[in-house]
Motif scaffolding. Structure first.
Motif, PDB file in Angstrom:
ATOM      1  N   THR A 128       0.822  -1.227   0.000  1.00  0.00           N
ATOM      2  CA  THR A 128       0.000   0.000   0.000  1.00  0.00           C
ATOM      3  C   THR A 128       0.849   1.267   0.000  1.00  0.00           C
ATOM      4  N   TRP A 131      -0.573   4.330  -1.617  1.00  0.00           N
ATOM      5  CA  TRP A 131      -1.941   4.694  -1.238  1.00  0.00           C
ATOM      6  C   TRP A 131      -1.918   5.913  -0.314  1.00  0.00           C
ATOM      7  N   PRO A 132      -2.971   6.695  -0.338  1.00  0.00           N
ATOM      8  CA  PRO A 132      -3.095   7.770   0.662  1.00  0.00           C
ATOM      9  C   PRO A 132      -3.182   7.154   2.065  1.00  0.00           C
ATOM     10  N   ASP A 133      -2.613   7.850   3.045  1.00  0.00           N
ATOM     11  CA  ASP A 133      -2.612   7.339   4.420  1.00  0.00           C
ATOM     12  C   ASP A 133      -4.013   6.997   4.920  1.00  0.00           C
ATOM     13  N   ALA A 134      -4.990   7.817   4.562  1.00  0.00           N
ATOM     14  CA  ALA A 134      -6.359   7.567   5.028  1.00  0.00           C
ATOM     15  C   ALA A 134      -6.883   6.232   4.489  1.00  0.00           C
ATOM     16  N   GLU A 135      -6.572   5.894   3.250  1.00  0.00           N
ATOM     17  CA  GLU A 135      -7.018   4.624   2.677  1.00  0.00           C
ATOM     18  C   GLU A 135      -6.306   3.446   3.341  1.00  0.00           C
ATOM     19  N   ARG A 136      -5.022   3.604   3.635  1.00  0.00           N
ATOM     20  CA  ARG A 136      -4.269   2.540   4.313  1.00  0.00           C
ATOM     21  C   ARG A 136      -4.878   2.262   5.686  1.00  0.00           C
ATOM     22  N   ARG A 137      -5.156   3.327   6.432  1.00  0.00           N
ATOM     23  CA  ARG A 137      -5.749   3.160   7.760  1.00  0.00           C
ATOM     24  C   ARG A 137      -7.145   2.549   7.662  1.00  0.00           C
ATOM     25  N   GLU A 138      -7.935   2.980   6.670  1.00  0.00           N
ATOM     26  CA  GLU A 138      -9.288   2.446   6.518  1.00  0.00           C
ATOM     27  C   GLU A 138      -9.248   0.962   6.162  1.00  0.00           C
ATOM     28  N   LEU A 139      -8.350   0.567   5.268  1.00  0.00           N
ATOM     29  CA  LEU A 139      -8.230  -0.853   4.938  1.00  0.00           C
ATOM     30  C   LEU A 139      -7.813  -1.648   6.174  1.00  0.00           C
TER      31      LEU A 139
END
Length: 156
Positions: A128, A131-139
């Motif tokens: 990842t 990926w944007p940090d927000a997407e990494r955290r959401e996943l």
């Protein structure tokens, strides 16, 4: 093939049908990601066993490992035996029933479990990385939520 209708439910069905194959690809491909130290083939089974023992509520026997992994007890016995032979697990008398043997992580087992977790985090971060940090955290949040729901759905 799912028929597509104007509501988009066909696309949703296609998406949900793709989850199983995606999990299979994820399992195969994640172990091929460059991590340090590299994942060894034999470590895959050890990781499964050590995590089951670590996550057990109370004592766990080889039979409990077999049940948790959905495998034949003889296979679980060989897997646990490998971990015992390499010093990652101990077979100790049960505190509840001294006639039974249960499994317990050793210091080396805890260190190996921690190495596996480090490798898994490295793989996640590598895969990842763009990926944007927000997407990494959401996943990460959704994977944990899914794993927790799976555990709840299969608890006896």
């Amino acid at each position: 093939m799912v028929k597509r209708d104007e509501s988009g439910s066909g696309r949703e069905a296609d998406l949900l049908d793709a989850v199983g194959p995606a999990f299979a690809r994820l399992r195969r491909r994640t172990t091929q990601v460059p991590v340090d130290p590299p994942v060894e083939r034999k470590d895959m089974n050890r990781n499964l066993v050590l995590n089951v023992v670590d996550e057990a509520v109370g004592e766990i026997s080889v039979g409990g490992v077999a049940e948790a992994l959905g495998i034949d007890p003889s296979v679980a016995s060989r897997m646990a035996g490998d971990c015992i032979a390499h010093g990652y697990l101990l077979r100790v008398p049960s505190q509840a029933d001294g006639r039974r043997a249960v499994l317990q992580l050793t210091e080396a087992g805890i260190a190996l479990r921690d190495r596996f977790r480090s490798q898994q985090r490295q793989a996640f971060e590598y895969i990842t990385r763009d990926w944007p940090d927000a997407e990494r955290r959401e996943l990460a949040r959704l994977i944990i939520k899914y794993a927790d729901a799976a555990a709840e759905a299969t608890s006896h």
